[in-house]
Design an enzyme around this catalytic site. Structure first.
Site, mmCIF file in Angstrom:
data_model
loop_
_atom_site.group_PDB
_atom_site.id
_atom_site.type_symbol
_atom_site.label_atom_id
_atom_site.label_comp_id
_atom_site.label_asym_id
_atom_site.label_seq_id
_atom_site.Cartn_x
_atom_site.Cartn_y
_atom_site.Cartn_z
ATOM 1 N N LEU A 134 53.238 33.375 17.937
ATOM 2 C CA LEU A 134 53.381 33.334 16.482
ATOM 3 C C LEU A 134 53.502 31.864 16.138
ATOM 4 C CD1 LEU A 134 53.784 34.284 13.638
ATOM 5 C CD2 LEU A 134 56.055 35.119 14.231
ATOM 6 N N ILE A 147 63.025 38.215 15.534
ATOM 7 C CA ILE A 147 64.032 37.151 15.493
ATOM 8 C C ILE A 147 63.464 35.889 16.142
ATOM 9 C CG2 ILE A 147 66.022 38.677 15.384
ATOM 10 C CD1 ILE A 147 66.466 38.153 18.395
ATOM 11 N N TYR A 149 60.963 38.951 19.986
ATOM 12 C CA TYR A 149 61.707 37.703 20.126
ATOM 13 C C TYR A 149 60.695 36.560 20.100
ATOM 14 C CZ TYR A 149 65.394 34.660 22.203
ATOM 15 O OH TYR A 149 66.344 33.686 22.454
ATOM 16 N N LYS A 150 60.838 35.676 19.133
ATOM 17 C CA LYS A 150 59.978 34.497 19.015
ATOM 18 C C LYS A 150 60.728 33.312 19.614
ATOM 19 C CE LYS A 150 57.670 31.613 15.509
ATOM 20 N NZ LYS A 150 57.664 31.262 14.072
ATOM 21 N N VAL A 151 60.183 32.736 20.694
ATOM 22 C CA VAL A 151 60.944 31.762 21.480
ATOM 23 C C VAL A 151 60.242 30.405 21.526
ATOM 24 C CG1 VAL A 151 59.855 32.438 23.664
ATOM 25 C CG2 VAL A 151 62.157 31.447 23.692
#
Length: 291
Positions: free
Chosen positions: A250, A158, A192-194
């Site tokens: 990412l 996400i 979790y992509k933050v």
């Protein structure tokens, strides 16, 4: 059926050094701005994405692609190196208010089992977080997305991105990044992509402290994205985030954005983007070795 895990997207060190080429209309706009050419065709966008995947994937533990422009062509041409892995975007971008992405929903045209059959190991979902929008609706969308991924044995990623509220002027981006992490960092998603706090700017210790706050809130492996961070600052941002507990990155723009508009983009991908990605991967490996 085998359930893929974060290990299937990682480097031998266990860290995540993942490349994003799933930008859609935003990439077309970048190309228009860099070249002055208004008519940037779908073919031009697709060709760049496929070239970037082919040239850069040997140095990435995974590559994030999109169905709209490049998934089919990347699979057809086997553009992603055997040493890397494929992630597919499962978000449908809804334009509005003069911007390419004003809202997001799960893309029902993306079949998780089909993605797996193509060789994909994960799906990604962008989640726009606005403080004045329905929290339960966001949580429900994430839960549906995770279920979709796990039903096909895929990893779920996400990507909460904060936006100003629709109905007021007040917006503290740094505070909202933390609020989004508190809300969505304890879901059943796998990664979790933050957004990087402070845009990666300022004192190094301030970056470590800011990302440590994220680490306290996110109860799953997390990685940082590079949108909003200058390419020359991103390596330091990765190092600070890894020091605070991140599993890697990412990222797309920090790797290849300066190549857009170059007369020979493939040469510049080789000469400029490859060394950048290799260095970022080395930072991840160094941080993992130190843990």
């Amino acid at each position: 059926m085998e359930q893929y895990t974060i290990k299937d997207l990682a480097r031998p060190s266990g860290g995540l050094a993942m490349l994003a080429v799933d930008q859609r209309e935003a990439l077309r706009i970048m190309m228009q701005s860099a070249t002055g050419i208004k008519n940037i065709t779908d073919e031009i966008v697709t060709n760049f994405k496929v070239s970037a995947a082919r040239i850069l994937s040997p140095y990435a533990s995974a590559v994030l692609v999109d169905k709209q422009f490049c998934l089919d062509e990347i699979v057809k041409t086997k553009a992603i190196a055997p040493s890397s892995n494929m992630i597919v975007s499962s978000d449908e971008f809804i334009p509005g208010n003069g911007i390419p992405v004003d809202d997001v929903r799960i893309d029902t045209a993306i079949d998780a089992q089909e993605v797996r059959a193509m060789g994909g190991k994960a799906l990604k979902l962008l989640v726009l977080w606005r403080e004045d929008e329905d929290k339960e609706k966001r949580l429900a969308m994430v839960a549906d997305f995770v279920k979709k991924c796990h039903s096909a044995g895929l990893v779920s990623i996400i990507e909460p991105v904060v936006r100003p509220p629709r109905h007021s002027w007040g917006f503290d981006k740094e505070e909202c990044i933390l609020k989004a992490a508190k809300e969505l960092g304890d879901t059943e998603a796998d990664i979790y992509k933050v957004e990087m706090p402070l845009g990666g700017k300022g004192n190094y210790q301030a970056l470590v402290d800011a990302t440590a706050k994220l680490n306290d809130l996110i109860k799953m492996p997390w990685v940082i994205l590079s949108s909003g961070v200058a390419p020359d600052l991103f390596p330091r941002a990765v190092r600070a985030a890894m020091q605070s507990g991140a599993s890697g990155f990412l990222a797309g723009r920090a790797v290849w954005s300066s190549v857009i508009g170059a007369p020979d983009q493939e040469m510049m991908l080789q000469d400029l983007a490859v060394p950048r990605l290799k260095r970022l991967s080395e930072i991840v490996d160094e941080a993992m070795a130190a843990k």
